[in-house]
Write a protein that holds these residues in place. Structure first.
Motif, PDB file in Angstrom:
ATOM      1  N   UNK A  48       0.414  -0.853  -0.033  1.00  0.00           N
ATOM      2  CA  UNK A  48      -0.356   0.441  -0.107  1.00  0.00           C
ATOM      3  C   UNK A  48       1.244   1.393  -0.021  1.00  0.00           C
ATOM      4  N   UNK A  49       0.774   2.363  -0.909  1.00  0.00           N
ATOM      5  CA  UNK A  49       1.410   3.521  -1.699  1.00  0.00           C
ATOM      6  C   UNK A  49       0.301   4.567  -1.502  1.00  0.00           C
ATOM      7  N   UNK A  50       0.183   5.082  -0.405  1.00  0.00           N
ATOM      8  CA  UNK A  50       0.088   6.328   0.068  1.00  0.00           C
ATOM      9  C   UNK A  50       0.711   7.493  -0.748  1.00  0.00           C
ATOM     10  N   UNK A  51       0.277   8.675  -2.165  1.00  0.00           N
ATOM     11  CA  UNK A  51       1.020   9.129  -2.092  1.00  0.00           C
ATOM     12  C   UNK A  51       0.609  10.552  -2.616  1.00  0.00           C
ATOM     13  N   UNK A  52      -0.895  10.938  -2.252  1.00  0.00           N
ATOM     14  CA  UNK A  52      -2.421  11.358  -2.279  1.00  0.00           C
ATOM     15  C   UNK A  52      -1.451  13.324  -1.649  1.00  0.00           C
ATOM     16  N   UNK A  53      -2.158  13.884  -2.712  1.00  0.00           N
ATOM     17  CA  UNK A  53      -2.126  15.447  -2.625  1.00  0.00           C
ATOM     18  C   UNK A  53      -0.104  16.059  -2.495  1.00  0.00           C
ATOM     19  N   UNK A  54       0.511  15.913  -3.609  1.00  0.00           N
ATOM     20  CA  UNK A  54       1.424  16.022  -3.976  1.00  0.00           C
ATOM     21  C   UNK A  54       1.824  16.711  -5.038  1.00  0.00           C
ATOM     22  N   UNK A  55       2.814  16.812  -5.910  1.00  0.00           N
ATOM     23  CA  UNK A  55       2.921  17.364  -6.912  1.00  0.00           C
ATOM     24  C   UNK A  55       3.479  16.714  -8.012  1.00  0.00           C
ATOM     25  N   UNK A  56       3.629  15.387  -7.687  1.00  0.00           N
ATOM     26  CA  UNK A  56       4.331  14.441  -9.569  1.00  0.00           C
ATOM     27  C   UNK A  56       2.898  14.521 -10.203  1.00  0.00           C
ATOM     28  N   UNK A  57       3.900  14.729 -10.880  1.00  0.00           N
ATOM     29  CA  UNK A  57       3.377  14.966 -12.702  1.00  0.00           C
ATOM     30  C   UNK A  57       3.526  13.821 -13.052  1.00  0.00           C
ATOM     31  N   UNK A  58       4.078  12.902 -12.909  1.00  0.00           N
ATOM     32  CA  UNK A  58       4.656  11.305 -13.622  1.00  0.00           C
ATOM     33  C   UNK A  58       5.086  10.233 -13.168  1.00  0.00           C
ATOM     34  N   UNK A  59       3.772   8.912 -13.174  1.00  0.00           N
ATOM     35  CA  UNK A  59       4.183   7.633 -12.560  1.00  0.00           C
ATOM     36  C   UNK A  59       5.815   7.272 -12.878  1.00  0.00           C
ATOM     37  N   UNK A  60       6.295   7.238 -12.542  1.00  0.00           N
ATOM     38  CA  UNK A  60       7.995   6.163 -12.453  1.00  0.00           C
ATOM     39  C   UNK A  60       8.052   5.991 -11.243  1.00  0.00           C
ATOM     40  N   UNK A  61       9.166   4.864 -11.664  1.00  0.00           N
ATOM     41  CA  UNK A  61       9.817   4.046 -10.408  1.00  0.00           C
ATOM     42  C   UNK A  61       9.208   3.124  -9.480  1.00  0.00           C
ATOM     43  N   UNK A  62       7.512   2.868 -10.501  1.00  0.00           N
ATOM     44  CA  UNK A  62       6.846   1.832  -8.946  1.00  0.00           C
ATOM     45  C   UNK A  62       6.713   0.191  -9.729  1.00  0.00           C
ATOM     46  N   UNK A  63       7.403   0.254 -11.001  1.00  0.00           N
ATOM     47  CA  UNK A  63       7.429  -1.155 -12.250  1.00  0.00           C
ATOM     48  C   UNK A  63       7.522  -2.095 -11.014  1.00  0.00           C
ATOM     49  N   UNK A  64       8.734  -1.592 -10.393  1.00  0.00           N
ATOM     50  CA  UNK A  64       9.359  -3.558  -9.729  1.00  0.00           C
ATOM     51  C   UNK A  64       9.011  -3.839  -8.222  1.00  0.00           C
ATOM     52  N   UNK A  65       7.702  -2.865  -7.596  1.00  0.00           N
ATOM     53  CA  UNK A  65       6.777  -3.241  -6.683  1.00  0.00           C
ATOM     54  C   UNK A  65       6.139  -4.155  -7.376  1.00  0.00           C
TER      55      UNK A  65
END
Length: 118
Positions: A48-65
């Motif tokens: 479970x990964x919570x990254x809400x309410x940030x400034x992230x423009x691109x989904x990256x570096x999660x492919x190994x999870x």
């Protein structure tokens, strides 16, 4: 620009005795993070990964999870759904209030038989 650092992850892993390699859940919301980084190396067992309410423009570096079941990216600056093919266990995605304009990118998620909710 706020970054995902080892110190930040350790602070947010107090429920896991500050151990980050065995973390299964982490909340990094409202940290002004602009890039997803290091989690795929330091926290490979995340479910479970919570990254809400940030400034992230691109989904990256999660492919190994590959154990990741829930990813919350609500209230960010995401414009395209991408780089999720390695997330074999992904069941739930939250993209609420983002800027996804390329709906074809969502089609690629249909190959994930576990995905139940988006």
């Amino acid at each position: 620009m706020a970054r995902i650092t080892e110190e930040l992850i350790r602070r947010r892993s107090e429920h896991n005795n500050l151990e980050i390699t065995t973390l299964e859940e982490i909340s990094l919301h409202q940290q002004d993070i602009e890039k997803i980084e290091h989690l795929d190396k330091w926290c490979r067992n995340l479910k479970i990964l919570y990254l809400q309410s940030n400034l992230i423009p691109k989904i990256e570096n999660v492919g190994r999870l590959k154990y990741l079941e829930y990813l919350n990216l609500a209230l960010n600056n995401i414009t395209k759904v991408e780089n999720l093919s390695g997330c074999e266990s992904l069941q739930k995605l939250d993209f609420t209030v983002n800027f996804i304009g390329d709906l074809l990118s969502v089609e690629s998620l249909k190959v994930n038989e576990h995905l139940k909710e988006m």
